[in-house]
Design an enzyme around this catalytic site. Structure first.
Site, short mmCIF file in Angstrom:
data_model
loop_
_atom_site.label_atom_id
_atom_site.label_comp_id
_atom_site.label_asym_id
_atom_site.label_seq_id
_atom_site.Cartn_x
_atom_site.Cartn_y
_atom_site.Cartn_z
N GLY A 50 40.30 31.69 46.96
CA GLY A 50 40.49 33.11 47.24
C GLY A 50 40.30 33.32 48.73
N GLU A 51 39.55 34.33 49.10
CA GLU A 51 39.29 34.64 50.51
C GLU A 51 37.78 34.62 50.70
OE1 GLU A 51 39.36 35.26 54.25
OE2 GLU A 51 38.34 36.82 53.12
N SER A 52 37.30 33.64 51.46
CA SER A 52 35.85 33.39 51.52
C SER A 52 35.06 34.57 52.08
CB SER A 52 35.55 32.12 52.32
OG SER A 52 35.99 32.25 53.67
N CYS A 82 38.56 25.21 47.46
CA CYS A 82 39.11 25.94 48.62
C CYS A 82 38.07 26.93 49.18
CB CYS A 82 40.43 26.62 48.25
SG CYS A 82 41.40 27.11 49.70
N ARG A 111 37.01 26.79 58.30
CA ARG A 111 37.80 27.72 57.51
C ARG A 111 39.26 27.74 57.99
NH1 ARG A 111 38.53 33.26 58.40
NH2 ARG A 111 38.97 34.46 56.51
N ILE A 140 46.24 25.55 50.17
CA ILE A 140 46.69 26.90 50.52
C ILE A 140 45.65 27.53 51.47
CG2 ILE A 140 47.34 29.18 49.66
CD1 ILE A 140 47.88 27.83 46.93
N ARG A 141 46.02 27.68 52.73
CA ARG A 141 45.06 28.17 53.75
C ARG A 141 43.73 27.44 53.60
NH1 ARG A 141 44.25 34.31 53.41
NH2 ARG A 141 43.15 33.92 55.35
N HIS A 181 43.43 22.90 45.24
CA HIS A 181 43.39 23.73 44.04
C HIS A 181 43.84 22.95 42.80
CE1 HIS A 181 42.96 27.79 45.97
NE2 HIS A 181 43.50 27.15 46.99
N GLU A 183 43.29 23.58 39.79
CA GLU A 183 43.56 24.51 38.69
C GLU A 183 45.02 24.99 38.69
OE1 GLU A 183 42.60 27.17 42.16
OE2 GLU A 183 41.93 25.23 41.39
#
Length: 201
Positions: A50-52, A82, A111, A140-141, A181, A183
């Site tokens: 997600g977005e840390s 991630c 990051r 992804i990022r 990822h 998943e």
């Protein structure tokens, strides 16, 4: 530990449903965790991608930051993918000044090290201790690990391309982290590795 452990997925932001689905396929009782009382009822925790910075803020808002830190100190197994890897790190580079983590794995993580969303890519990654072919890893990022302490085991590195040699999977005791990822791929081996780790504690 029961044969079917109860594993929570931190459900503040990110790809929660995919982790719940993967864990259930590995014969775990998977459930979302949003509040401290829900954390109390699980044997282990997954911190999703997600977005840390958002996860950090929401963990504080929902009163989960310190309870998760205490559970980690007490030996609770945790897997972070991630953004979850960033949340487990003791040091984060290129994060927000007010960003906090769960201070679990003694490592320095950069990051968004692999670039922005448009720089997302896929690459084969072999994971030490996990049988079978290399993982088809989706980044992804994604972060990467720049440094680890002596107590951290490096499980996987990028093997080809401009990022060859970068650390993307680590373990320290009951704590596991990947910058990719699993998943999202249907390959359950990382989740099975974690479920087996939980059963062994």
């Amino acid at each position: 530990m029961a044969d079917r452990p109860t594993i929570g997925v931190l459900a503040l932001q990110g790809d929660v449903r995919e982790h719940v689905h993967a864990l259930a396929k590995c014969d775990a009782d998977a459930r979302p965790v949003r509040r401290p009382e829900e954390l109390d009822r699980v044997d282990a925790l997954v911190v999703p991608g997600g977005e840390s910075t958002t996860i950090s803020k929401l963990a504080e808002t929902f009163g989960l930051l310190e309870p998760i830190r205490k559970r980690i100190t007490g030996g609770m197994p945790v897997y972070g993918s991630c953004a979850g890897m960033i949340m487990l790190a003791t040091e984060v580079l290129d994060g927000r000044p007010d960003q906090q983590s769960f201070d679990g794995i003694e490592m320095t993580v950069r990051r968004n090290a692999f670039g922005r969303q448009v720089d997302s890519f896929e690459a084969p990654v072999r994971i030490s201790g996990v049988p079978g072919p290399a993982f088809h890893a989706v980044f992804i990022r994604a972060p990467w690990v720049e440094r680890v302490s002596d107590g951290v085991e490096v499980l996987g590195q990028v093997t080809e391309g401009p990022a060859a040699g970068r650390i993307v999977a680590v373990r320290q005791g009951n704590l596991l982290a990947t910058s990719f990822h699993p998943e999202l791929t249907g390959d359950l081996r990382v989740h099975q590795y974690f479920v087996d780790l939980v059963r062994s504690t």
